[in-house]
Design a protein around this motif. Sequence first.
Motif, PDB file in Angstrom:
ATOM      1  N   SER A  29       0.799  -1.229   0.000  1.00 17.44           N
ATOM      2  CA  SER A  29       0.000   0.000   0.000  1.00 17.44           C
ATOM      3  C   SER A  29       0.830   1.276   0.000  1.00 17.44           C
ATOM      4  CB  SER A  29      -0.955   0.006   1.201  1.00 17.44           C
ATOM      5  OG  SER A  29      -0.239   0.001   2.428  1.00 17.44           O
TER       6      SER A  29
ATOM      7  N   LEU B 169       0.031   4.096  -2.608  1.00 14.78           N
ATOM      8  CA  LEU B 169      -0.508   5.372  -2.129  1.00 14.78           C
ATOM      9  C   LEU B 169       0.378   6.534  -2.558  1.00 14.78           C
ATOM     10  CD1 LEU B 169      -1.658   4.336   1.466  1.00 14.78           C
ATOM     11  CD2 LEU B 169      -3.051   4.513  -0.599  1.00 14.78           C
TER      12      LEU B 169
ATOM     13  N   GLU C 149     -10.626   4.006   2.711  1.00 15.59           N
ATOM     14  CA  GLU C 149      -9.379   4.596   3.198  1.00 15.59           C
ATOM     15  C   GLU C 149      -8.448   4.977   2.053  1.00 15.59           C
ATOM     16  OE1 GLU C 149      -7.377   2.309   6.193  1.00 15.59           O
ATOM     17  OE2 GLU C 149      -9.256   1.762   7.191  1.00 15.59           O
ATOM     18  N   PHE C 150      -8.429   4.141   1.009  1.00 19.74           N
ATOM     19  CA  PHE C 150      -7.463   4.332  -0.074  1.00 19.74           C
ATOM     20  C   PHE C 150      -7.998   5.180  -1.224  1.00 19.74           C
ATOM     21  CE2 PHE C 150      -4.980   0.100   0.807  1.00 19.74           C
ATOM     22  CZ  PHE C 150      -4.593   0.620   2.033  1.00 19.74           C
TER      23      PHE C 150
ATOM     24  N   TYR D  93      -6.425   8.399  -2.501  1.00 14.72           N
ATOM     25  CA  TYR D  93      -5.127   8.245  -3.152  1.00 14.72           C
ATOM     26  C   TYR D  93      -5.245   7.518  -4.496  1.00 14.72           C
ATOM     27  CZ  TYR D  93      -3.696   9.409   1.570  1.00 14.72           C
ATOM     28  OH  TYR D  93      -3.547  10.040   2.789  1.00 14.72           O
TER      29      TYR D  93
ATOM     30  N   VAL E  57      -6.316   4.620  -5.208  1.00 13.62           N
ATOM     31  CA  VAL E  57      -6.032   3.181  -5.154  1.00 13.62           C
ATOM     32  C   VAL E  57      -7.352   2.449  -4.913  1.00 13.62           C
ATOM     33  CG1 VAL E  57      -4.843   1.331  -3.911  1.00 13.62           C
ATOM     34  CG2 VAL E  57      -3.693   3.521  -4.309  1.00 13.62           C
TER      35      VAL E  57
END
Length: 250
Positions: free
Chosen positions: A128, A132, A174-175, A178, A180
């Motif tokens: 990650s 990220l 959460e990602f 970014y 992702v």
Amino acid sequence: MDLRGKVALVTGGSSGIGSSICLRLGELGASVMVGYRTRGEPAGEVANRIVTEHGVEAEPCELDVRDYEQVTRIVNGIIKARGRIDILVNNAGVGVEGAVTPARPVEEWVDVIHTNLIGSFFCIKAVSLHMLLARKGSIVNVSSVAGMVGIPGLSSYSASKAGLIGLTKSLSKEFAPYKVRVNAVAPGYTSETGMVERIGEEDICSIRERIPLRRLARRDEIAETVAYLSSDSTSYVTGQTLVVDGGLTA
């Protein structure tokens, strides 16, 4: 779909659904790291097929997903050699049959969780940071319909696969800032896999009767779905679990 120029790491890539995933990603042009824990020779054969048949780079990669230090070391090595990892497919998994009884060892149940769920988390955590920072990447977790419906005697497997679906949903949020993406595939009963090969023919016939399409999945059908989620064709898809079960859970 076009994966040319992308680097993919597939855990559990030496056989079964994992090998089909590796071959399909290679066919679409990705460089493929074929992850394996003990089956080095078959992993090498998969890598060689990708190189020979599709003319892209591929190599076997010894990787015990239960060992976070090893996972981190391997991921960093791939980044150093290849410059990045664009696609992570968490496919490595085990299943132990047996009802939960006082007589069964606790370790059997826990090991399935450690491999299927925590091992996937270890791989995501290791990959990650690079994704990220690059602000791009696709993570695909291979769950199962067992994570959506209870299967007697497979409570640890079902729990681990249900956990992967929850992990997928949370990490996708959460990602997302970014760029992702995190998705999952939930295969149903799939031919030429270890789990199905352990089921008797009478039970297989019964299972087919319960599937609206009246057949088991092929491994390439699961691989195609993984490739789809790995590609830019699904650039606006994240946090989803695509069920590939012939209508079994509909």
